[in-house]
Design a protein around this motif. Structure first.
Motif, PDB file in Angstrom:
ATOM      1  N   ASP A 403     -31.718   5.894   3.718  1.00  0.00           N
ATOM      2  CA  ASP A 403     -31.687   6.708   2.506  1.00  0.00           C
ATOM      3  C   ASP A 403     -31.862   5.773   1.317  1.00  0.00           C
ATOM      4  OD1 ASP A 403     -31.017   8.218   0.260  1.00  0.00           O
ATOM      5  OD2 ASP A 403     -29.617   9.471   1.385  1.00  0.00           O
ATOM      6  N   PRO A 404     -32.991   5.866   0.578  1.00  0.00           N
ATOM      7  CA  PRO A 404     -33.283   4.884  -0.471  1.00  0.00           C
ATOM      8  C   PRO A 404     -32.330   4.949  -1.655  1.00  0.00           C
ATOM      9  CG  PRO A 404     -34.898   6.643  -0.496  1.00  0.00           C
ATOM     10  CD  PRO A 404     -34.075   6.854   0.730  1.00  0.00           C
ATOM     11  N   ARG A 405     -31.483   5.971  -1.711  1.00  0.00           N
ATOM     12  CA  ARG A 405     -30.513   6.041  -2.800  1.00  0.00           C
ATOM     13  C   ARG A 405     -29.326   5.110  -2.583  1.00  0.00           C
ATOM     14  NH1 ARG A 405     -29.229  12.191  -2.208  1.00  0.00           N
ATOM     15  NH2 ARG A 405     -29.434  11.505  -0.053  1.00  0.00           N
ATOM     16  N   PHE A 406     -29.129   4.664  -1.348  1.00  0.00           N
ATOM     17  CA  PHE A 406     -27.928   3.904  -1.024  1.00  0.00           C
ATOM     18  C   PHE A 406     -28.284   2.663  -0.199  1.00  0.00           C
ATOM     19  CE2 PHE A 406     -25.376   7.349  -2.424  1.00  0.00           C
ATOM     20  CZ  PHE A 406     -25.935   8.523  -1.958  1.00  0.00           C
ATOM     21  N   PRO A 407     -27.468   1.615  -0.289  1.00  0.00           N
ATOM     22  CA  PRO A 407     -27.644   0.498   0.644  1.00  0.00           C
ATOM     23  C   PRO A 407     -27.264   0.943   2.045  1.00  0.00           C
ATOM     24  CG  PRO A 407     -25.630   0.202  -0.631  1.00  0.00           C
ATOM     25  CD  PRO A 407     -26.353   1.387  -1.236  1.00  0.00           C
ATOM     26  N   ALA A 408     -27.747   0.216   3.037  1.00  0.00           N
ATOM     27  CA  ALA A 408     -27.408   0.546   4.424  1.00  0.00           C
ATOM     28  C   ALA A 408     -25.898   0.438   4.631  1.00  0.00           C
ATOM     29  CB  ALA A 408     -28.145  -0.385   5.377  1.00  0.00           C
ATOM     30  N   ILE A 409     -25.365   1.327   5.431  1.00  0.00           N
ATOM     31  CA  ILE A 409     -23.935   1.302   5.742  1.00  0.00           C
ATOM     32  C   ILE A 409     -23.600   0.032   6.522  1.00  0.00           C
ATOM     33  CG2 ILE A 409     -22.184   2.440   7.191  1.00  0.00           C
ATOM     34  CD1 ILE A 409     -23.414   5.107   6.298  1.00  0.00           C
ATOM     35  N   THR A 410     -22.458  -0.549   6.213  1.00  0.00           N
ATOM     36  CA  THR A 410     -22.010  -1.780   6.864  1.00  0.00           C
ATOM     37  C   THR A 410     -20.892  -1.467   7.861  1.00  0.00           C
ATOM     38  OG1 THR A 410     -20.323  -2.225   5.182  1.00  0.00           O
ATOM     39  CG2 THR A 410     -22.551  -3.069   4.773  1.00  0.00           C
ATOM     40  N   PRO A 411     -20.640  -2.357   8.811  1.00  0.00           N
ATOM     41  CA  PRO A 411     -19.566  -2.114   9.788  1.00  0.00           C
ATOM     42  C   PRO A 411     -18.208  -1.871   9.134  1.00  0.00           C
ATOM     43  CG  PRO A 411     -20.982  -3.879  10.570  1.00  0.00           C
ATOM     44  CD  PRO A 411     -21.434  -3.560   9.171  1.00  0.00           C
ATOM     45  N   ALA A 412     -17.935  -2.522   8.002  1.00  0.00           N
ATOM     46  CA  ALA A 412     -16.630  -2.370   7.348  1.00  0.00           C
ATOM     47  C   ALA A 412     -16.405  -0.953   6.826  1.00  0.00           C
ATOM     48  CB  ALA A 412     -16.519  -3.372   6.198  1.00  0.00           C
ATOM     49  N   GLU A 413     -17.468  -0.194   6.640  1.00  0.00           N
ATOM     50  CA  GLU A 413     -17.333   1.157   6.087  1.00  0.00           C
ATOM     51  C   GLU A 413     -17.115   2.225   7.155  1.00  0.00           C
ATOM     52  OE1 GLU A 413     -21.210   0.421   3.772  1.00  0.00           O
ATOM     53  OE2 GLU A 413     -20.218   2.014   2.678  1.00  0.00           O
ATOM     54  N   LEU A 414     -17.336   1.893   8.394  1.00  0.00           N
ATOM     55  CA  LEU A 414     -17.398   2.913   9.442  1.00  0.00           C
ATOM     56  C   LEU A 414     -16.111   3.710   9.590  1.00  0.00           C
ATOM     57  CD1 LEU A 414     -19.391   0.949  12.174  1.00  0.00           C
ATOM     58  CD2 LEU A 414     -20.217   2.849  10.762  1.00  0.00           C
ATOM     59  N   ALA A 415     -14.964   3.073   9.381  1.00  0.00           N
ATOM     60  CA  ALA A 415     -13.695   3.767   9.590  1.00  0.00           C
ATOM     61  C   ALA A 415     -13.416   4.811   8.521  1.00  0.00           C
ATOM     62  CB  ALA A 415     -12.552   2.750   9.627  1.00  0.00           C
ATOM     63  N   ASP A 416     -14.149   4.791   7.423  1.00  0.00           N
ATOM     64  CA  ASP A 416     -13.876   5.700   6.302  1.00  0.00           C
ATOM     65  C   ASP A 416     -15.060   6.619   6.040  1.00  0.00           C
ATOM     66  OD1 ASP A 416     -13.212   5.426   2.740  1.00  0.00           O
ATOM     67  OD2 ASP A 416     -12.352   6.796   4.213  1.00  0.00           O
ATOM     68  N   LEU A 417     -15.647   7.148   7.103  1.00  0.00           N
ATOM     69  CA  LEU A 417     -16.800   8.026   6.948  1.00  0.00           C
ATOM     70  C   LEU A 417     -16.543   9.385   7.578  1.00  0.00           C
ATOM     71  CD1 LEU A 417     -19.797   5.648   7.793  1.00  0.00           C
ATOM     72  CD2 LEU A 417     -18.888   6.227   5.538  1.00  0.00           C
ATOM     73  N   ASP A 418     -16.997  10.434   6.926  1.00  0.00           N
ATOM     74  CA  ASP A 418     -17.073  11.768   7.494  1.00  0.00           C
ATOM     75  C   ASP A 418     -18.535  12.060   7.804  1.00  0.00           C
ATOM     76  OD1 ASP A 418     -14.494  13.337   5.451  1.00  0.00           O
ATOM     77  OD2 ASP A 418     -14.392  12.453   7.450  1.00  0.00           O
ATOM     78  N   VAL A 419     -18.804  12.579   8.979  1.00  0.00           N
ATOM     79  CA  VAL A 419     -20.176  12.841   9.409  1.00  0.00           C
ATOM     80  C   VAL A 419     -20.294  14.314   9.787  1.00  0.00           C
ATOM     81  CG1 VAL A 419     -21.993  12.226  11.036  1.00  0.00           C
ATOM     82  CG2 VAL A 419     -20.363  10.485  10.282  1.00  0.00           C
ATOM     83  N   SER A 420     -21.327  14.957   9.287  1.00  0.00           N
ATOM     84  CA  SER A 420     -21.572  16.348   9.652  1.00  0.00           C
ATOM     85  C   SER A 420     -23.054  16.539   9.949  1.00  0.00           C
ATOM     86  CB  SER A 420     -21.136  17.299   8.536  1.00  0.00           C
ATOM     87  OG  SER A 420     -21.873  17.064   7.360  1.00  0.00           O
ATOM     88  N   VAL A 421     -23.352  17.593  10.690  1.00  0.00           N
ATOM     89  CA  VAL A 421     -24.729  17.930  11.054  1.00  0.00           C
ATOM     90  C   VAL A 421     -24.961  19.395  10.731  1.00  0.00           C
ATOM     91  CG1 VAL A 421     -26.435  18.084  12.906  1.00  0.00           C
ATOM     92  CG2 VAL A 421     -24.757  16.221  12.914  1.00  0.00           C
TER      93      VAL A 421
END
Length: 496
Positions: A403-421
């Motif tokens: 997503d060009p609006r954001f930098p790529a997600i890093t491993p340190a961020e994974l624990a604080d993510l909500d994912v939906s489809v």
């Protein structure tokens, strides 16, 4: 380096949620514009941001530059003292601007220590910029609006660009200014016919690609419209003209949003180097805008060799249960994101429950769990892969890293993510009367432009808002109404 981009933004305090307390949802287009400007500024990574505000020290015969080495301020007068900012001034650049202005006989300088406090004309846009590009990454020159003759405003704008080039400072110019304050009889300032005329003139200048035309707007109309940003717009025009003269590189211009629901016009505009603008257009081929708005169908596929599965992937029998409320699609998206971010691998496409469609378009949305802030969203309007599971995997990789609006997600961020489809049902042609912003998403089409907005989005409560946002993100001019714009509706099944 010198001036790399310039932006125009409004400054209604209620655009800040701590002030608006829900009213900010009525200017969703403007909030989207703020976020886009903040994203672009972060992408440019300027050393200095020149900020023009008409609510700083404003003189009829003088152009004010912020004094001292730093400034601070808050929105306490609007009931939000917790919304505050501290800025460091770029004293070297400020001195270079003063010197150039003195050489040209322009009335410019630092004359008021009291104006060191940041005003809301600066604090409102900074609220959004801070989220993407914190103030510890740049310095500032604070500039006041001014009533001096337009030729002097243009000449001063040229000083801004020339000074930045002279000391090789990578700079962005941000002009804060509302448009007419007299758009509606029931607005706080009443109605004047000049109000909508001024706002139409503003949009026409931006879309023409000739910002020097700001200096040619009828002065009587401008005064009757009760605008507050024109002097800064003219400074911007002078700066862009000088930067183009020095580099030979032309500028593109883009009206990111316009609205005036409270009787005051709010316009967001961007001026970029044409080369940067072309690069951004190419990048947009892989993005779907926030929560699915403004997607270009041809751009949604986000095909990548890493999305095809099996590259160091897990077996199709690996469990995808439990991490997203036992929803298999959300769990698959999360597993894909975690595996790809950590290892550069993707899982093989598993067999999905029989009650899910075999093929379908879908969007994967990622939010920061602790703040609810969007962190990535990419999807496909219609299926482009052999199975829904493959669609989810590909879009999960794209949403988390492309997503060009954001930098790529890093491993340190994974624990604080909500994912939906969101799984999209096939779209169908629709009339405006057939729409419901809570139940149906919309797709708008005009020529090769196509934009999408998912249903039931926070702050999007009416069909008109839904259509306007979808058109804005697709680059379709909706201000004359929606005649001639193709409209389709679709339903979604939200997972996670």
């Amino acid at each position: 380096m010198s001036l790399v981009a310039a932006y125009i933004v409004p400054h209604p305090p209620l655009a800040v949620p701590e002030v608006g307390r829900g009213e900010e949802t009525r200017i969703a287009d403007t909030l989207s514009g703020y976020c886009e400007v903040a994203r672009r500024i972060a992408a440019h990574a300027p050393e200095t941001i020149l900020i023009v505000s008409p609510h700083s020290a404003y003189y009829g015969d003088w152009i004010y530059l912020g004094a001292g080495s730093a400034a601070s301020g808050s929105l306490a007068q609007f009931g939000a003292p917790q919304v505050a900012a501290d800025l460091s001034f770029d004293e070297e650049l400020r001195c270079a601007i003063e010197d150039l202005a003195a050489e040209r006989g322009l009335p410019v300088g630092c004359v008021s220590a009291a104006a060191r406090e940041l005003d809301h004309g600066m604090l409102v846009p900074l609220y959004y910029i801070e989220q993407r590009y914190p103030s510890d990454k740049y310095r500032t020159v604070s500039i006041g609006g001014s009533g001096v003759h337009r030729e002097k405003l243009l000449a001063f704008g040229a000083c801004l660009a020339e000074a930045a080039a002279r000391i090789e400072r990578k700079t962005v110019l941000l002009v804060s200014g509302d448009l007419s304050h007299k758009l509606k009889a029931d607005g706080p300032y009443g109605f004047e016919p000049a109000g909508p005329l001024f706002d139409e003139g503003f949009a026409r200048v931006v879309e023409s690609g000739d910002p020097l035309a700001f200096a040619e707007l009828d002065p009587v109309m401008c005064e009757d419209a009760a605008e507050c940003g024109l002097s800064g717009f003219i400074m911007l025009a002078g700066a862009l003209a000088e930067a183009e003269r020095e580099s030979g590189e032309p500028w593109s211009s883009e009206l990111l949003s316009y609205e005036g629901p409270f009787g005051v016009g709010y316009g967001v505009a961007a001026f970029e180097r044409e080369e940067a603008d072309r690069s951004r257009e190419e990048a947009s081929a892989a993005k779907a805008m926030a929560d699915g708005d403004g997607a270009d169908e041809d751009a949604q596929a986000a095909d990548s060799p890493a999305c095809e599965g099996g590259v160091g992937g897990v077996s199709s029998g690996e469990s995808i249960d439990g991490s997203c409320g036992d929803d298999p699609l959300a769990a698959l998206a999360r597993l894909t994101i975690e595996r790809y971010v950590r290892e550069g691998a993707t899982p093989e496409a598993p067999a999905l429950p029989d009650d899910l469609p075999r093929r379908a378009g879908c969007f994967v949305s990622i939010h920061v769990a602790s703040t609810k802030e969007l962190r990535g969203c990419i999807g496909t309007i219609e299926p482009v892969r052999a199975a829904l599971a493959q669609e989810v995997i590909a879009n999960a990789v794209a949403a988390s890293t492309q997503d060009p609006r954001f930098p790529a997600i890093t491993p340190a961020e994974l624990a604080d993510l909500d994912v939906s489809v969101d799984v999209l049902f096939p779209p169908e042609p629709a009339r405006i009367a057939d729409l419901d912003a809570k139940r149906f998403g919309v797709i708008v089409t005009q020529g090769f432009k196509r934009g999408l907005l998912l249903p039931d989005l926070e702050g999007v409560d009416t069909v008109e808002e839904q259509l306007r946002i979808a058109c804005m993100k697709a680059g379709i001019d909706w201000r004359g109404g929606f005649d001639g714009i193709g409209i389709e509706r679709f339903e979604v099944a939200r997972h996670g």
